[in-house]
Design a protein around this motif. Sequence first.
Motif, PDB file in Angstrom:
ATOM      1  N   CYS A 156       0.844  -1.189   0.000  1.00  0.00           N
ATOM      2  CA  CYS A 156       0.000   0.000   0.000  1.00  0.00           C
ATOM      3  C   CYS A 156       0.886   1.249   0.000  1.00  0.00           C
ATOM      4  CB  CYS A 156      -0.920   0.008   1.218  1.00  0.00           C
ATOM      5  SG  CYS A 156      -1.942   1.488   1.234  1.00  0.00           S
TER       6      CYS A 156
ATOM      7  N   CYS B  81       0.114   5.202   4.561  1.00  0.00           N
ATOM      8  CA  CYS B  81       1.230   4.250   4.510  1.00  0.00           C
ATOM      9  C   CYS B  81       2.506   4.946   4.040  1.00  0.00           C
ATOM     10  CB  CYS B  81       0.879   3.081   3.595  1.00  0.00           C
ATOM     11  SG  CYS B  81      -0.361   1.997   4.334  1.00  0.00           S
TER      12      CYS B  81
ATOM     13  N   CYS C 206      -4.168   2.710  -0.855  1.00  0.00           N
ATOM     14  CA  CYS C 206      -5.025   2.517   0.308  1.00  0.00           C
ATOM     15  C   CYS C 206      -5.869   1.243   0.261  1.00  0.00           C
ATOM     16  CB  CYS C 206      -5.954   3.707   0.549  1.00  0.00           C
ATOM     17  SG  CYS C 206      -6.737   3.552   2.176  1.00  0.00           S
TER      18      CYS C 206
ATOM     19  N   CYS D 103      -7.130   0.082   5.636  1.00  0.00           N
ATOM     20  CA  CYS D 103      -6.877  -0.081   7.079  1.00  0.00           C
ATOM     21  C   CYS D 103      -5.703   0.816   7.459  1.00  0.00           C
ATOM     22  CB  CYS D 103      -6.637  -1.538   7.443  1.00  0.00           C
ATOM     23  SG  CYS D 103      -5.448  -2.361   6.397  1.00  0.00           S
ATOM     24  N   CYS D 104      -5.921   2.118   7.275  1.00  0.00           N
ATOM     25  CA  CYS D 104      -4.856   3.112   7.473  1.00  0.00           C
ATOM     26  C   CYS D 104      -4.316   3.088   8.906  1.00  0.00           C
ATOM     27  CB  CYS D 104      -5.370   4.500   7.128  1.00  0.00           C
ATOM     28  SG  CYS D 104      -6.089   4.590   5.493  1.00  0.00           S
TER      29      CYS D 104
HETATM   30  S1  FES Z   1      -3.068   4.331   3.038  1.00  0.00           S
HETATM   31 FE1  FES Z   1      -2.419   2.328   3.354  1.00  0.00          FE
HETATM   32  S2  FES Z   1      -4.122   1.396   4.242  1.00  0.00           S
HETATM   33 FE2  FES Z   1      -4.808   3.386   3.852  1.00  0.00          FE
END
Ligand code: FES
Length: 293
Positions: free
Chosen positions: A219, A224, A260, A263-264
Motif C-alpha cells: 500500500c 502508509c 489505500c 486499514c490506514c
Molecule cells: S493508506 Fe495504506 S491502508 Fe490506507
Amino acid sequence: MKDFSILIVDEPDDLRERYLRTLESDGYSVEVADDGKQALAKIRGSSYDLVLTELEIPGVEGLKLLKLMRNLDPEITTIIVTANPTVEGAVESLKGGAFHYLSKSIPPEKLLESVNQALEKKRLRQRAELLRIEKKIRATSDLEGLSEVDEIMNRQGYEPSSLIAVLQDIQKQRRYLPQDALRLVSARLNLPLTRVYGIATFYKAFSLKPRGRHLINVCVGTACHVRGATKILEALERGLGVEAGGTTLDERFSLETVRCVGCCGLAPVIVVDENFHGKLTQEKVPSVLADYT
Ligand code: FES
C-alpha cells in the motif's frame, strides 16, 4: 426468454410502446433510448444484438448514429424504422450497414418478422465465426489451458454478465489471463474483444502477464507513505530482486503497489494474497515472506 437483446431508439410514443410489447412478448430482452446520445451511452455501457432506430431522432442525426454505433460495436445489427421513408434514405441506410429499412406504417408483426430474420442470420454468422476462432485457437494453443477455460465457462455460464466471474476464475487458475483465453471468452460470450480487454486491464486483480504463486500488494496510499511504505517497498524489491510490477524468477512472488487498502490505522500495510500485514517494518519483511512458499 431469447438470448438476444434489443435497443429501440425513438422518442417515447404509442408506437414505440407497441414495438416494445411485441418484441418482449416474443421473448426478447428490450431496452429503449429516447435520443441518439442516450443510445450511444447505452451501447458504450452494455451489449445489444440489434438496434431498431428511427432516422429522425433528437441528439444525433440517424445515419451518423448508424456509423457511430458500428464504430462502437462492429457486430451490432441495425434495422431502420422511419416515419418518412425515401428511396435515398433506404440506399444510404443499407450502404451504412443497416439490415432492413422499414416504414413505420408496417404492422408490428411484420417488424417482428424482420427482427427474427436479422437475428437468425446473426446467430448463424456468430456460430460460424465461433467455430472458426475455436479451431484456430485450438490449433495453436495450450490445449490444457483452453480446457480449463471450457470448464470455467460451463460453470459460470455463457451470459455476457458472467464476464468478470469467468475472468476471475481464469486468473485464479492460470495466475494470469492468457491472450487466447480472452479471445475464446470474447467469442463464447459474444462480446467485442475490446470490451473483454477493457475489463481485463481495468481491474488490478487481473494480469495479462503470468503472476507468481503469491501476490504482494504494497500500500502506497497517503497514510502508509507517511509511515514508511517507500522503505518497505525498497526492502521487498531488494529482497526479491524485482521491481514493483515484476515477478520473481522462481515465480514465487509478484510485487505490486496499490492505493489505500482501507486499514490506514495499521499503516504501513502490505497484503499478501488475501492476508493483511500491518505496522510493518523493513526488519519484519523476511519473516512475513517466509510464510509463503
Ligand atoms: S493508506 Fe495504506 S491502508 Fe490506507
